[in-house]
Design a protein around this motif. Structure first.
Motif, short mmCIF file in Angstrom:
data_model
loop_
_atom_site.label_atom_id
_atom_site.label_comp_id
_atom_site.label_asym_id
_atom_site.label_seq_id
_atom_site.Cartn_x
_atom_site.Cartn_y
_atom_site.Cartn_z
N UNK A 194 -80.06 -17.53 5.33
CA UNK A 194 -79.78 -18.37 6.50
C UNK A 194 -78.91 -17.90 7.62
N UNK A 195 -77.70 -17.28 7.04
CA UNK A 195 -76.79 -16.79 7.88
C UNK A 195 -77.27 -15.60 8.56
N UNK A 196 -78.12 -14.85 7.93
CA UNK A 196 -78.62 -13.53 8.50
C UNK A 196 -79.88 -14.08 9.69
N UNK A 197 -80.34 -15.47 9.49
CA UNK A 197 -81.30 -15.45 10.62
C UNK A 197 -80.55 -16.15 11.72
N UNK A 198 -79.59 -16.92 11.25
CA UNK A 198 -78.40 -17.31 12.42
C UNK A 198 -77.73 -16.56 13.17
N UNK A 199 -77.72 -15.15 12.43
CA UNK A 199 -76.73 -14.26 13.39
C UNK A 199 -77.50 -13.78 14.79
N UNK A 200 -78.69 -13.45 15.00
CA UNK A 200 -79.04 -13.25 16.36
C UNK A 200 -79.30 -14.66 17.03
N UNK A 212 -73.91 -23.30 11.88
CA UNK A 212 -73.96 -24.24 10.81
C UNK A 212 -74.67 -23.34 9.59
N UNK A 213 -75.54 -22.40 9.83
CA UNK A 213 -75.69 -21.66 8.82
C UNK A 213 -74.72 -20.62 8.28
N UNK A 214 -73.95 -20.01 9.12
CA UNK A 214 -72.77 -19.44 8.70
C UNK A 214 -71.67 -20.15 7.83
N UNK A 253 -84.23 -26.70 6.81
CA UNK A 253 -83.19 -27.53 7.18
C UNK A 253 -82.32 -27.01 8.42
N UNK A 254 -81.97 -25.64 8.33
CA UNK A 254 -81.33 -25.30 9.48
C UNK A 254 -81.85 -25.29 10.86
N UNK A 255 -83.17 -25.09 10.88
CA UNK A 255 -83.78 -25.31 12.19
C UNK A 255 -83.87 -26.79 12.62
N UNK A 256 -84.24 -27.54 11.51
CA UNK A 256 -83.90 -28.93 12.13
C UNK A 256 -82.64 -29.31 12.49
N UNK A 269 -73.55 -29.93 7.83
CA UNK A 269 -73.43 -28.62 7.22
C UNK A 269 -73.75 -28.86 5.60
N UNK A 270 -72.99 -29.94 5.08
CA UNK A 270 -73.19 -29.98 3.61
C UNK A 270 -74.60 -30.29 3.09
N UNK A 271 -75.16 -30.99 3.95
CA UNK A 271 -76.65 -31.38 3.78
C UNK A 271 -77.58 -29.95 3.92
N UNK A 272 -77.15 -29.09 4.74
CA UNK A 272 -77.77 -27.79 4.92
C UNK A 272 -77.63 -26.93 3.73
#
Lengths: 821, 821
Positions: A765-771, A738-740, A467-470, A450-453
């Motif tokens: 990133x958080x928005x994408x991660x939500x759904x 992780x995004x959150x 980075x989040x997708x990977x 998460x720090x790298x993200x």
């Protein structure tokens, strides 16, 4: 349901007490209203009477059932104690409780509408099942048991409806407590972090105990009732080893409701969240949960209906399905090995989960609030406290699991078998622990990923998403390795347990993996508690923000919220892990069933056959399509929210200066109706596509003289879909979590803190991660199990000659009509 | 390699001619330098001599080979004509050709370094293969043919190295022409859109013809040489039906190079692109390909090494592997059915691809530049022109395919079999057309999906990403349905062709799917032309922008660039489709091979066995992990670029005012070294993991007495990985293409146009899509085939008792050592 919120217009000022002092009343279902009107003593006597009847039936079936009943009833009292403890806490100042009322009204309103739709669909499906069962051939076992076609049809449909009802209640209970606990947690956060944590944990614990207890109790009551009613094990009637097969409908009912609860709730919560964030945080630059944002109440409502209610239904379904399939496998194995008293093998899962209730209660109670140092002292890491509780639970679970195996799985044919199975359980418990640890590693901002993200957000929106997708894709590797080792070692421990069939072949392999699954789920109630903790903390944070409490209070709820994100992610990992471990059981159960209905051996699913391979390809594709539809449903609904919020900001320019009150109710209503509409398409895909594919390949098999082709294709579809589903769900959940937390990490002040460009990228990133993490991911998890169970029911459809010819006639008839018209 | 670019510092001004008038010289490999030094007549005589020898060997093998050779040589002359035509065009004003020189230098420099690394790895692998082959047992076929262990080892290694070399040349040719054509296209864009289109198409056509021609020629020469050398079909030596098995090494060599070419090139191109966009477009707000951006030359170099060179190697590998596997299947079938002259069935794929060269050349020539109305008239839609050419090619391909089947697949045993196979070919051609259409639908901004995606950018970065991900996930559904229908119908067409084995069982099913694959690839050269067109147009656009041409010129290259995005996406779809269709062939070939080496029947891959199921789980997981590593490699390298560009902007503040020249060379060098480093990890995963998993399960199978467990687990791993890989690659490619074109759509002025918030969100989507569509997606496509071919080689490893015991001894030895040390 939210007219009352309108009355406050005019009283709205700078740093105002946002709502008027008029509080709305909670909606209580009529059944509870009736119960509360009855005299307490009468109620007590009635309850005792019911208990006596239940115990009498249980005692007629097996002493083990009596043990299970006793623990379930003790847990019931324990859960009542937890509720009383939570409800005894204060609701804070009026501005808090008014917000909480609005959330409660929105949640209850949505719940009523959503479950209204679901119950209508459930009734239609019940009629379809009834029809199919009434027109199909009976199995040899049923014929031997003298079980008529119509009796078994009514039994299946009744258990389906009961399962659906219980799943609904599980969801309701989850939501009921969370809409009451949230405000109490925010009120407690003004006093001490530890007390807030304790309230959230105990509220979560209440619904966890109720959910697990109800699953165990429901299956046990059905088992005992069928046992007594059908006169099982008396000459000329059913054998006890076949009894668990009658319970399948219960699991399917639970799955069906859980699928739609998760889909509808998931779309609701994330559409509201994404919509609120996009306009509020990104466009207007106001903080999360700011009272000026018209979508903020809808967002908070979403936490309750999406996370609490849906997760309650989901876990209820998981446990019920896993108990039933393990009971079936235990019965089959006991029959093959000619074990004298098979009831131990059949009832083993119920006992394991009874102990689960006990050890998890101890774990919940181990989190105490006394040593709290007050507001000014540094906040203790709540994650550590929760994990200490988890360690307590796990140690106790290992001990009780050993006791259960020795008690129930000891048999003279194979005196050391119980030890092997105890080791299988240990494998399962270790798998659970590994999953929790891996998910924590990938989603907690204390660790590298998460720090790298967060660091990658410094170079912009794009690199953050890449980075989040990977990270999400990579996070599938370790869990798969763990599951692989667990399945193989449990299988071989079971295989070498010494249990052999008539011809001396070892038969314990599959039961070994079943026991490992039970081991994994033997701390389910505690894990569910940690999960429920998340949305309650999130809601508490929202209430604190909306009622404009001092920064120090918000800090406490922020920490709790971040921990909640991690525990939510770990529970999802845990649920996927158990689904993966259980997957293999259900396949073999499915294959046994098909073979028994079709009177043809069905032992292999050979993917070197082109049609079977195609089935796999289609199955994997369905997972992708389902995820696509779930995500795009959120996207579409969120856009409606965005447009509504923008409209309100334009039409009521006073909102931004606290001079006008936003219309929260309209946002709640928009999200509710949109999410109910959007849940139908992916849900129907999950239920209908296996039927269609099975049917098409059945016709193909008929014309190319390949027997059981439809069933084989569906089996391969199932297996590929499970594999793809596990991976996709792991990816979606971990990436989202992780995004959150990368965002949360930046909000703690790292890399520029709130408001920096880096933070903006992290919000994207958080928005994408939500759904990903709250809609598609959890729905996939239900889908894996639901489609498996639906196949189980449709098996009749693929194997029954009568219905098949009926359909073939219809099919050719339509064909001819089309040709000549 | 870029010192020359430094000389221009100081001459840099407002709207300047960016570079000094000193042009760099192209680096020519020594082999070409030698060739150009020889007298043209001597060269001609030498060439003729070689042709005579080749034709003599060909004629000794089969008259069909003579036909193939003739067409290959005519195509060679045709490709020389195309190059001469392209090179005769002017290079435009000096500022264009200087930029083009810089791009060429960068590309050639990277190519040298990259292929230096790849060739070292290839040599190491060659030694490993040699060792394994020298120590394994021979197959019964080889013993019957009197082929010694060492002979077959040397044959395999020699074909491996030849395949690797040819793949390298294919990549080099692709890059060679594109770095020369780009500037000619931009120069022509100043005059007319149609001429620019024609140059780009013919340049693409040149490398397409060379790539396909070389694949056909290489396999044909190897076949003919082995035929004559080993005295095939004479008594006591090898049968012609076993000959294709010797060619496998060629395919694996090609795959190996293609995997690393695609990975390294893909990481290079997208790291440069993402890095340049993030700082340039997003942070500094300067346009794409602006000369002030220090990473812009690296970006343009990337198009050449990533898209042109890598795609050349990739398609070369696809065609070679597909030809060889179809030849093996044809041989096996001809042997089973006891067909008198099997050479028709074996050489069929070579003839199909010879016709491919002919019809694609006609298609390329059908795109003419005469009717161009000049700059002021509205630009004709280039997509329509390209599609008209494709329609011409497809119609001709249907006709020639019919001719080939009648000529080569007619046999007296089954007089109508050729007709069935012709229909299989038609199925393949229709599949190709359907794939091109579906990809176009999902990625062209004329259609609904991309428009919806563009619209979702209006609500921000987050909704854009969610919508793109859902679009990509959804786009997997139709292709999978098409592939399913194609495999099943081709299988059943082949099955009912009338070809039967000794016992009367139909045997043509698999060959039917093979013929369908050939049908799909029967327009490969034209599709590759469309693909190569993309990066050339992209580069031309970059040169136009950097040399600051008028807006009208930029408009023309913009339209060509957008069309290039769609054609690139369609080619990827096409390549995945052919991989999917071919997948089923290679499995069965793999299983036949294992059975023949292990002397044990191997007909089933039963996923109801836990270990086999686990193999599938692991295989799917590898796809996720590989994609993760490919994407994160791009992310990491892009961050290095971002930091370098930011550093340059700070240290040379004059850059933004055109007063100082950016250091393009440093960005090129940084990207080159980083991408070479980053390609190793995912590449090694692809090559090593099947070995490790096969080995572990072999040991498990040994201890649990399950014969062939390793091979079965690897087979299931393969099949699941193929399914997951197809879906993942479709998702990544389509999502990436759609994001890119949504951005392009907004740049045409829709939804606020360039510079609006909507455009910024779309740029984020494009950035995310870059590594998806140009790194992970295409690499996955190579991975699917590469791991399949590598399994094919490692099969020896899983089946050979000698090496196995060797390893087991080593394993237990190490174990004991560890225990007692």
């Amino acid at each position: 349901m939210d007219d009352d919120m309108e009355n406050g217009a005019g009283t709205y000022q700078e740093r105002p007490r946002t709502f008027p002092a008029v509080r709305s009343k909670s909606h209580t279902p009529w059944i509870f209203q009736m119960l509360t009107r009855i005299n307490a003593r009468v109620l007590f006597v009635l309850l005792m009477l019911i208990f006596v009847v239940v115990f009498y039936i249980g005692a007629s079936a097996s002493p083990i059932i009596v043990f299970v009943f006793t623990i379930c009833i003790i847990s019931l009292f324990f859960s009542v104690f937890l509720t009383k403890w939570v409800l005894a806490k204060d609701e804070g100042p009026p501005e808090m409780s008014q917000i909480s009322d609005a959330i409660r009204d929105g949640a209850e309103g949505f719940f009523r509408t959503q479950y209204g739709t679901i119950s209508k669909m459930a009734f239609i499906l019940a009629i379809v099942i009834l029809t199919i069962y009434l027109f199909r051939a009976s199995t040899p076992q049923q014929e031997a048991a003298g079980l008529g076609r119509s009796t078994s049809a009514y039994i299946t449909v009744a258990s389906f409806l009961l399962g659906a009802l219980c799943s609904g209640i599980a969801g309701y209970v989850g939501m009921w407590v969370s809409v009451r606990a949230n405000v109490r947690v925010s009120s407690a956060a003004r006093r001490s972090a530890r007390e807030a944590l304790q309230i959230a944990v105990r509220a979560g614990g209440f619904s966890a105990i109720v959910v697990v207890g109800m699953a165990v109790f429901g299956v046990a009551i059905l088992y005992a009732t069928f046992y007594v009613w059908l006169g099982v094990d008396t000459p000329g009637s059913m054998k006890v080893t076949d009894l668990p097969l009658l319970l399948v409908g219960y699991g399917f009912g639970a799955s069906f409701v859980a699928l739609f609860a998760q889909l509808g709730g998931g779309i609701y919560t994330k559409a509201a969240d994404v919509g609120a964030d996009l306009v509020g945080k990104v466009e207007q630059g106001i903080p999360e949960d700011d009272p000026r944002n018209p979508a903020v109440i809808a967002d908070l409502v979403g936490d309750n209906v999406g996370d609490c209610a849906a997760r309650g239904a989901d876990l209820f379904e998981s446990i019920a399905a896993e108990i039933i399939s393990a009971m079936i496998l235990g019965g089959t194995m006991a029959q093959r090995c000619k074990i004298d008293d098979p009831s131990g093998f059949i009832l083993f899962p119920l006992v394991v989960h009874s102990f689960d209730l006990v050890v998890s209660s101890v774990g919940i109670l181990s989190i105490r609030g006394t040593r709290d140092p007050g507001l000014t002292a540094p906040i203790e890491d709540p994650m550590k406290i929760l994990q200490k509780g988890y360690s307590v639970t796990i140690v106790l679970a290992v001990l009780t699991f050993g006791v259960s195996t020795r008690w129930l799985l000891y048999t003279e044919q194979a005196p050391s078998a119980w030890l092997n199975f105890a080791l299988c359980g240990l494998v399962g418990i270790m798998t659970a622990y590994a999953f929790v640890w891996i998910t924590k590693y990938y989603t907690d901002y204390k660790h590298e990923p998460v720090r790298t993200l967060a660091l990658s957000s410094a170079t912009g929106h794009g690199t953050n998403i890449i980075a989040g997708v990977s990270l999400g894709l990579e996070s599938t590797a370790l869990p798969v390795l763990v599951i692989s080792v667990a399945i193989i070692s449990a299988y071989w421990l079971g295989h070498t347990s010494g249990l052999v069939d008539d011809s001396g072949n070892p038969t314990g392999g599959l039961f070994g993996t079943a026991v490992a699954t039970m081991g994994m789920l033997s701390t389910a109630a505690y894990v569910l508690t940690m999960d429920m903790f998340g949305p309650i903390a999130d809601n508490a944070g929202g209430i604190v923000e909306m009622s404009q409490q001092p920064e120090s209070v918000r800090e406490i709820t922020d920490v709790l919220d971040a921990v909640g994100n991690t525990t939510k992610a770990t529970t999802k990992g845990f649920a996927i892990g158990s689904a993966a471990l259980a997957s293999f059981l259900l396949f073999s159960a499915y294959m046994d069933e098909v073979a028994s209905f079709a009177h043809v051996p069905f032992k292999q699913v050979d993917i070197a056959v082109p049609e079977v391979f195609i089935g796999g390809l289609l199955g994997s594709m369905l997972i992708f399509l389902f995820s696509a539809w779930a995500c795009s449903a959120v996207g579409r609904t969120a856009q409606e929210v965005v447009n509504e919020v923008r409209r309100q900001f334009i039409e009521r320019p006073g909102i931004m200066d606290y001079k006008e009150k936003p219309d929260y109710g309209r946002c709640v209503a928009i999200v509710a109706s949109a999410s109910l509409k959007e849940m139908i398409k992916p849900g129907a895909l999950a239920i209908i596509s296996p039927m269609v594919i099975g049917f098409l390949f059945r016709i193909l098999g008929y014309f190319t003289s390949q027997p059981l082709l439809g069933a084989k294709v569906v089996a391969s579809m199932l297996m590929f879909a499970t594999v793809a589903g596990i991976l996709m769900a792991l990816f979606l959940n971990t990436a989202g979590g992780a995004w959150d937390n990368a965002k949360k990490y930046i909000e703690t002040g790292a890399l520029g803190g709130k408001g920096s460009d880096c933070h903006k990228a992290a919000v994207t990133g958080d928005t994408v991660g939500d759904p990903f993490k709250d809609t598609a991911g959890p729905s996939l998890h239900v889908l894996i199990k639901c489609s498996r169970l639906s196949h189980w029911l449709w098996r009749l459809y693929f194997c029954d000659r009568l219905t098949f010819h009926l359909h073939l006639t219809m099919y050719t008839g339509t064909h001819i009509l089309l040709l000549y018209s």
